[in-house]
Write a protein that holds these residues in place. Sequence first.
Motif, PDB file in Angstrom:
ATOM      1  N   ARG A 295      71.612  75.142  57.340  1.00  0.00           N
ATOM      2  CA  ARG A 295      70.746  74.154  57.975  1.00  0.00           C
ATOM      3  C   ARG A 295      69.947  73.374  56.944  1.00  0.00           C
ATOM      4  O   ARG A 295      69.740  72.161  57.095  1.00  0.00           O
ATOM      5  CB  ARG A 295      69.803  74.851  58.961  1.00  0.00           C
ATOM      6  N   VAL A 296      69.488  74.048  55.909  1.00  0.00           N
ATOM      7  CA  VAL A 296      68.751  73.366  54.846  1.00  0.00           C
ATOM      8  C   VAL A 296      69.602  72.264  54.229  1.00  0.00           C
ATOM      9  O   VAL A 296      69.135  71.144  54.008  1.00  0.00           O
ATOM     10  CB  VAL A 296      68.304  74.370  53.763  1.00  0.00           C
ATOM     11  N   ALA A 297      70.870  72.565  53.962  1.00  0.00           N
ATOM     12  CA  ALA A 297      71.753  71.561  53.355  1.00  0.00           C
ATOM     13  C   ALA A 297      71.920  70.347  54.261  1.00  0.00           C
ATOM     14  O   ALA A 297      71.913  69.201  53.793  1.00  0.00           O
ATOM     15  CB  ALA A 297      73.107  72.192  53.033  1.00  0.00           C
ATOM     16  N   ALA A 298      72.072  70.587  55.565  1.00  0.00           N
ATOM     17  CA  ALA A 298      72.222  69.479  56.510  1.00  0.00           C
ATOM     18  C   ALA A 298      70.948  68.647  56.597  1.00  0.00           C
ATOM     19  O   ALA A 298      70.992  67.403  56.640  1.00  0.00           O
ATOM     20  CB  ALA A 298      72.600  70.012  57.888  1.00  0.00           C
ATOM     21  N   VAL A 299      69.805  69.314  56.620  1.00  0.00           N
ATOM     22  CA  VAL A 299      68.522  68.611  56.668  1.00  0.00           C
ATOM     23  C   VAL A 299      68.321  67.796  55.391  1.00  0.00           C
ATOM     24  O   VAL A 299      67.866  66.644  55.435  1.00  0.00           O
ATOM     25  CB  VAL A 299      67.373  69.621  56.866  1.00  0.00           C
ATOM     26  N   ALA A 300      68.676  68.385  54.254  1.00  0.00           N
ATOM     27  CA  ALA A 300      68.537  67.675  52.979  1.00  0.00           C
ATOM     28  C   ALA A 300      69.388  66.416  52.971  1.00  0.00           C
ATOM     29  O   ALA A 300      68.953  65.349  52.497  1.00  0.00           O
ATOM     30  CB  ALA A 300      68.950  68.602  51.835  1.00  0.00           C
TER      31      ALA A 300
ATOM     32  N   GLY B  58      58.948  62.174  54.263  1.00  0.00           N
ATOM     33  CA  GLY B  58      59.528  63.041  55.278  1.00  0.00           C
ATOM     34  C   GLY B  58      60.781  62.395  55.843  1.00  0.00           C
ATOM     35  O   GLY B  58      61.316  61.438  55.280  1.00  0.00           O
ATOM     36  N   MET B  59      61.211  62.907  56.967  1.00  0.00           N
ATOM     37  CA  MET B  59      62.424  62.381  57.596  1.00  0.00           C
ATOM     38  C   MET B  59      62.166  60.989  58.155  1.00  0.00           C
ATOM     39  O   MET B  59      61.154  60.751  58.820  1.00  0.00           O
ATOM     40  CB  MET B  59      62.865  63.321  58.721  1.00  0.00           C
ATOM     41  N   THR B  60      63.094  60.089  57.873  1.00  0.00           N
ATOM     42  CA  THR B  60      62.975  58.724  58.374  1.00  0.00           C
ATOM     43  C   THR B  60      64.366  58.224  58.747  1.00  0.00           C
ATOM     44  O   THR B  60      65.338  58.973  58.691  1.00  0.00           O
ATOM     45  CB  THR B  60      62.308  57.808  57.323  1.00  0.00           C
ATOM     46  N   GLY B  61      64.462  56.966  59.130  1.00  0.00           N
ATOM     47  CA  GLY B  61      65.747  56.418  59.550  1.00  0.00           C
ATOM     48  C   GLY B  61      65.994  55.046  58.972  1.00  0.00           C
ATOM     49  O   GLY B  61      65.264  54.569  58.100  1.00  0.00           O
TER      50      GLY B  61
ATOM     51  N   GLY C 135      60.558  70.507  46.933  1.00  0.00           N
ATOM     52  CA  GLY C 135      61.758  70.280  46.145  1.00  0.00           C
ATOM     53  C   GLY C 135      62.700  69.272  46.778  1.00  0.00           C
ATOM     54  O   GLY C 135      63.259  68.407  46.089  1.00  0.00           O
ATOM     55  N   LEU C 136      62.877  69.376  48.085  1.00  0.00           N
ATOM     56  CA  LEU C 136      63.760  68.427  48.764  1.00  0.00           C
ATOM     57  C   LEU C 136      63.203  67.009  48.716  1.00  0.00           C
ATOM     58  O   LEU C 136      63.950  66.043  48.541  1.00  0.00           O
ATOM     59  CB  LEU C 136      63.993  68.862  50.214  1.00  0.00           C
ATOM     60  N   LEU C 137      61.894  66.885  48.855  1.00  0.00           N
ATOM     61  CA  LEU C 137      61.286  65.553  48.745  1.00  0.00           C
ATOM     62  C   LEU C 137      61.443  65.005  47.327  1.00  0.00           C
ATOM     63  O   LEU C 137      61.707  63.809  47.143  1.00  0.00           O
ATOM     64  CB  LEU C 137      59.810  65.607  49.135  1.00  0.00           C
ATOM     65  N   ALA C 138      61.310  65.866  46.346  1.00  0.00           N
ATOM     66  CA  ALA C 138      61.517  65.427  44.970  1.00  0.00           C
ATOM     67  C   ALA C 138      62.946  64.938  44.781  1.00  0.00           C
ATOM     68  O   ALA C 138      63.192  63.916  44.123  1.00  0.00           O
ATOM     69  CB  ALA C 138      61.208  66.569  43.999  1.00  0.00           C
ATOM     70  N   ALA C 139      63.906  65.663  45.359  1.00  0.00           N
ATOM     71  CA  ALA C 139      65.321  65.298  45.223  1.00  0.00           C
ATOM     72  C   ALA C 139      65.607  63.942  45.843  1.00  0.00           C
ATOM     73  O   ALA C 139      66.285  63.101  45.232  1.00  0.00           O
ATOM     74  CB  ALA C 139      66.202  66.373  45.859  1.00  0.00           C
ATOM     75  N   VAL C 140      65.109  63.707  47.046  1.00  0.00           N
ATOM     76  CA  VAL C 140      65.446  62.449  47.729  1.00  0.00           C
ATOM     77  C   VAL C 140      64.671  61.263  47.178  1.00  0.00           C
ATOM     78  O   VAL C 140      64.983  60.117  47.499  1.00  0.00           O
ATOM     79  CB  VAL C 140      65.239  62.545  49.259  1.00  0.00           C
ATOM     80  N   ASN C 141      63.673  61.532  46.339  1.00  0.00           N
ATOM     81  CA  ASN C 141      62.931  60.438  45.714  1.00  0.00           C
ATOM     82  C   ASN C 141      63.380  60.155  44.281  1.00  0.00           C
ATOM     83  O   ASN C 141      62.773  59.331  43.595  1.00  0.00           O
ATOM     84  CB  ASN C 141      61.423  60.745  45.749  1.00  0.00           C
ATOM     85  N   LEU C 142      64.462  60.788  43.845  1.00  0.00           N
ATOM     86  CA  LEU C 142      64.969  60.558  42.494  1.00  0.00           C
ATOM     87  C   LEU C 142      65.648  59.202  42.346  1.00  0.00           C
ATOM     88  O   LEU C 142      65.804  58.700  41.239  1.00  0.00           O
ATOM     89  CB  LEU C 142      65.971  61.660  42.110  1.00  0.00           C
ATOM     90  N   GLY C 143      66.090  58.611  43.450  1.00  0.00           N
ATOM     91  CA  GLY C 143      66.887  57.393  43.395  1.00  0.00           C
ATOM     92  C   GLY C 143      68.336  57.731  43.108  1.00  0.00           C
ATOM     93  O   GLY C 143      68.658  58.756  42.518  1.00  0.00           O
ATOM     94  N   GLY C 144      69.236  56.856  43.568  1.00  0.00           N
ATOM     95  CA  GLY C 144      70.657  57.101  43.342  1.00  0.00           C
ATOM     96  C   GLY C 144      71.303  57.823  44.513  1.00  0.00           C
ATOM     97  O   GLY C 144      70.947  57.594  45.675  1.00  0.00           O
ATOM     98  N   ASP C 145      72.237  58.706  44.212  1.00  0.00           N
ATOM     99  CA  ASP C 145      73.000  59.380  45.264  1.00  0.00           C
ATOM    100  C   ASP C 145      72.218  60.578  45.802  1.00  0.00           C
ATOM    101  O   ASP C 145      72.637  61.729  45.703  1.00  0.00           O
ATOM    102  CB  ASP C 145      74.349  59.828  44.711  1.00  0.00           C
TER     103      ASP C 145
ATOM    104  N   PRO D  22      62.420  73.541  56.894  1.00  0.00           N
ATOM    105  CA  PRO D  22      61.239  72.916  57.503  1.00  0.00           C
ATOM    106  C   PRO D  22      61.502  72.566  58.973  1.00  0.00           C
ATOM    107  O   PRO D  22      62.392  71.786  59.295  1.00  0.00           O
ATOM    108  CB  PRO D  22      61.033  71.666  56.646  1.00  0.00           C
ATOM    109  N   ALA D  23      60.715  73.160  59.852  1.00  0.00           N
ATOM    110  CA  ALA D  23      60.987  73.068  61.290  1.00  0.00           C
ATOM    111  C   ALA D  23      60.916  71.631  61.809  1.00  0.00           C
ATOM    112  O   ALA D  23      61.715  71.237  62.663  1.00  0.00           O
ATOM    113  CB  ALA D  23      60.003  73.951  62.053  1.00  0.00           C
ATOM    114  N   ASP D  24      59.976  70.846  61.296  1.00  0.00           N
ATOM    115  CA  ASP D  24      59.840  69.473  61.795  1.00  0.00           C
ATOM    116  C   ASP D  24      61.039  68.626  61.386  1.00  0.00           C
ATOM    117  O   ASP D  24      61.478  67.759  62.149  1.00  0.00           O
ATOM    118  CB  ASP D  24      58.532  68.854  61.309  1.00  0.00           C
ATOM    119  N   TRP D  25      61.585  68.882  60.224  1.00  0.00           N
ATOM    120  CA  TRP D  25      62.769  68.139  59.799  1.00  0.00           C
ATOM    121  C   TRP D  25      64.015  68.590  60.553  1.00  0.00           C
ATOM    122  O   TRP D  25      64.844  67.776  60.942  1.00  0.00           O
ATOM    123  CB  TRP D  25      62.985  68.302  58.293  1.00  0.00           C
ATOM    124  N   TRP D  26      64.135  69.893  60.742  1.00  0.00           N
ATOM    125  CA  TRP D  26      65.286  70.398  61.487  1.00  0.00           C
ATOM    126  C   TRP D  26      65.255  69.883  62.925  1.00  0.00           C
ATOM    127  O   TRP D  26      66.285  69.523  63.495  1.00  0.00           O
ATOM    128  CB  TRP D  26      65.314  71.921  61.472  1.00  0.00           C
ATOM    129  N   GLN D  27      64.078  69.806  63.514  1.00  0.00           N
ATOM    130  CA  GLN D  27      63.951  69.392  64.911  1.00  0.00           C
ATOM    131  C   GLN D  27      64.516  68.001  65.145  1.00  0.00           C
ATOM    132  O   GLN D  27      65.128  67.731  66.190  1.00  0.00           O
ATOM    133  CB  GLN D  27      62.477  69.436  65.329  1.00  0.00           C
TER     134      GLN D  27
END
Length: 315
Positions: free
Chosen positions: A11-16, A35-38, A253-263, A285-290
């Motif tokens: 689930r963590v991988a899917a949320v990431a 956080g999670m956005t669209g 850590g996940l927020l750091a990863a998605v803010n690195l830029g690139g892929d 993170p429950a709010d992201w999984w939800q």
Amino acid sequence: MKKTEILNSLRVAAVADALGVPAEMKKRGQYHLLGMTGEGTWSQPMGSWSDDTSMTLCLIQNILEQGTADDLLNKFERYMMFGEWTPRGMTFDVGRTCAHAVRQHAINHVPAVQCGDASENANGNGALMRIAPLAFTLVRQPIDARIRQSIAMTTVTHGHPRAVVGSVIYLEILHELLQGHTLPTALKTVQARVLTVFAAEPVMAQELAAYQRLFASGFGQLPVSAIKTSGYVVDTLEAAVWVALNYQDLRTGLLAAVNLGGDVDTIATVAGSLMSVAHPDQPVPADWWQVTLNHELLDKLMVPFAAEFGDWWAN
């Protein structure tokens, strides 16, 4: 690892993945996700996951069905052409090298393990992004069996030795983490192991040079400016390991990863797998999984997979 911990890791991988989709290929410093956005890069609704998770689900189902490599590529074809294993029944992101492999199999009837493009410019991260579940199935297997399966599940889409070596390194790091070792210890062990395993295979051995920075002393202390974030398999593995070395808290850590830029969706997916296995006590993170889309499909495959291999492992 218990079945609940395996399920949490999947689930963590899917949320990431979903966390990173809106920012994929944006430049570092020109955005900041909290956080999670669209919307964003692919104009998809919040919680949408990409080919990383779709192709991971194909692998999970293939493992549960004890399918062959050809069966796996058939699933990839159904994903690519008909939107199966997607959050909303539509495909919006397919890598060039993966698409080439599917066409080789579906149109030219090439055997699955020979479908991966073996050219040097085909060393993308399309195998790395989906292969983590294999680590749970191979945890009791000897090294030769693990390497054989790592190669087979990579070459269905990526045939160059550098991509194969990347998958082997990643899965062997996960293997060591599953034994309860820390990530720094795992890196030292895996470096020695791959040097030994590939010593008699010059083609593979020469590709280890591409990954030497990953194993270098002080790699984790490199500044973020030294971390590359393209879709190149070496860049992705380095970035994911760097994140996992520098962040102990999963959410941070996940927020750091998605803010690195690139892929960043793939970097976060790989980093999320590493972090969740290294820290199995940290829940997704429950709010992201939800807000992650299509729980029904995710759980339809992830729950029985976790039950089968978690229970098997515990015996």
